[in-house]
Design a protein around this motif. Sequence first.
Motif, mmCIF file in Angstrom:
data_model
loop_
_atom_site.group_PDB
_atom_site.id
_atom_site.type_symbol
_atom_site.label_atom_id
_atom_site.label_comp_id
_atom_site.label_asym_id
_atom_site.label_seq_id
_atom_site.Cartn_x
_atom_site.Cartn_y
_atom_site.Cartn_z
ATOM 1 N N PHE B 235 0.832 -1.212 0.000
ATOM 2 C CA PHE B 235 0.000 0.000 0.000
ATOM 3 C C PHE B 235 0.860 1.252 0.000
ATOM 4 O O PHE B 235 1.975 1.249 0.532
ATOM 5 C CB PHE B 235 -0.891 0.019 1.252
ATOM 6 N N ILE B 236 0.324 2.313 -0.569
ATOM 7 C CA ILE B 236 1.043 3.596 -0.647
ATOM 8 C C ILE B 236 0.752 4.407 0.623
ATOM 9 O O ILE B 236 -0.402 4.765 0.879
ATOM 10 C CB ILE B 236 0.563 4.407 -1.876
ATOM 11 N N ASP B 237 1.796 4.666 1.376
ATOM 12 C CA ASP B 237 1.626 5.395 2.639
ATOM 13 C C ASP B 237 0.971 6.758 2.382
ATOM 14 O O ASP B 237 1.245 7.404 1.368
ATOM 15 C CB ASP B 237 2.991 5.589 3.310
ATOM 16 N N GLY B 238 0.092 7.191 3.313
ATOM 17 C CA GLY B 238 -0.542 8.499 3.217
ATOM 18 C C GLY B 238 -1.904 8.470 2.561
ATOM 19 O O GLY B 238 -2.632 9.465 2.600
ATOM 20 N N ASP B 239 -2.300 7.362 1.976
ATOM 21 C CA ASP B 239 -3.605 7.291 1.315
ATOM 22 C C ASP B 239 -4.721 7.502 2.348
ATOM 23 O O ASP B 239 -4.688 6.958 3.451
ATOM 24 C CB ASP B 239 -3.775 5.930 0.632
ATOM 25 N N LYS B 240 -5.744 8.290 1.966
ATOM 26 C CA LYS B 240 -6.801 8.616 2.934
ATOM 27 C C LYS B 240 -7.714 7.442 3.262
ATOM 28 O O LYS B 240 -8.494 7.506 4.213
ATOM 29 C CB LYS B 240 -7.614 9.817 2.441
#
Lengths: 304, 304
Positions: B235-240
């Motif tokens: 997963f891409i860190d920071g995704d809401k």
Amino acid sequence: MPQFNDTELTAAVIDSFEETPDPRAKFLLQELVKSLHEYVRKTDLTFEEWEYAIDFLTRTGQKCTPIRQEFILLSDVLGVSMLVDAVNHREREGATETTVLGPFYVGEHKQMPHGTDISANLPGERMFVQSRVTDLKGKPLAGVPVDVWHADDDGFYDSQKASYATQGPSSRARFVTDADGRFFFRTILPCSYPIPTDGPVGEMILQTRRHPMRPAHVHFLANARGYEPLITHVFIDGDKYLDSDVVFGVKNDLIAKIEKRTDAVMPDGKPATTPWHLMTYEFHMKPGQGTAPQPLGVKATEDA
Amino acid sequence: MPQFNDTELTAAVIDSFEETPDPRAKFLLQELVKSLHEYVRKTDLTFEEWEYAIDFLTRTGQKCTPIRQEFILLSDVLGVSMLVDAVNHREREGATETTVLGPFYVGEHKQMPHGTDISANLPGERMFVQSRVTDLKGKPLAGVPVDVWHADDDGFYDSQKASYATQGPSSRARFVTDADGRFFFRTILPCSYPIPTDGPVGEMILQTRRHPMRPAHVHFLANARGYEPLITHVFIDGDKYLDSDVVFGVKNDLIAKIEKRTDAVMPDGKPATTPWHLMTYEFHMKPGQGTAPQPLGVKATEDA
């Protein structure tokens, strides 16, 4: 970020349905999540078993057509249909017992005059069916549409045959009760038959060494304004599968003794050219509401 | 003849599976009957609700195609897929965490040379992915096929687009690890996206006021002989949406910080013409058996 162990995961999924506007839908979904998750935990379901289940459900859905309902069949052989019937008909108060709709109801039938031979000249022993629809006190109910359908002598319903599209229904009709609540028709004696075994549900029955047979019966669906829709069968007494119906649909009160007759005329005064059978059964309807079921095949409007 | 009240009915259905030859299948089916029947009794499921369920399951099956698996999606949004994952991966012993396969795996991917840009020139921010596959002690595993796939910048997988049949895959490939266990490729930064809402599952999500979003991620499926197949996402860190993934698939250890880079060359020494992102993630595989999953769409050999 959430980190779920298996029980926290269940709580999170239940919580995800918290904003469901309809309280009944919310209850049903949250209980469904609990139930599914308990099953997975209790069985330690493997990834391969999960894949099998996904594939089984997919094939079941894909087997459905406008005239075949494989998911109803699945519900039937797992006893779910009869259980839904049972929990919704706990108090009969003398009303006729109910049983499964089955997967071969194709929607409102074509009305025919009393006495019609609905068998489309298919081979089989001749049968005259006479019936009456009353309320719980025996008062006749007039003008009640009653859909009837049954398997033929070879064990198939009309809708299972390739000829259905071109030749139309056989052993399937609607009668409307007369002023005395009566209706009657000619047909052939149905026989016991296997549920379809060419789909995933039949496969499961055979793989688990269950037999696929249903005892001989005629379906009736009576729908009178102000009364609960009555969905039932009348079973033929003496059938060898009465105590092991693959869909668990038999109830003692629904078994009819069929009289063998050799009279030269049938009850409506018309001649009988061969020996025949007489089925006599009365239906007693319970006051209430409800709409009759719609056929549950794939709708023609679906984009599938 | 049997006369079932609702509990006797359940016992009869359980008993009907008694002759099932395979003991595990027998257990799974008998527990399924108990679980389904408990659900119907607990909820006093109405006939209309049962009809809705039959229709919902039918539509779910009919929505499946060789490149779309609506039943997996249903399993995903009910948390069942993640629970199956959890009960089968209780002891990780340092191995990379697993998560759902998802409905967009279409089977073994086409192998491509390291460094390939798999994005088929679709718009999006450029990303370089560098990875390594090792055992639990950090020993590199060579020759391991790793399938990768992710959604594009507009939130769709290649297989969801009409162009898939003619133009083939994009943001989807297989790489085979080198002697040092490494593989690397170019692509675009994936974004968060909704699960398909044009089918029964998406309908349910919207009707229950859940959001249909998944946080941005890349799928990886590594399959090495002598090791458990590793099915996971990064997963891409920071995704809401990391804390409210509609399929409950996020685990902290699977979130990667993506570095923003402006270097003129990428890690493989080739030029970068725009600013780019660097994803670095190592996979640690656990010794074991197992076969990689097959795609679970409708098989081409089905008669559906």
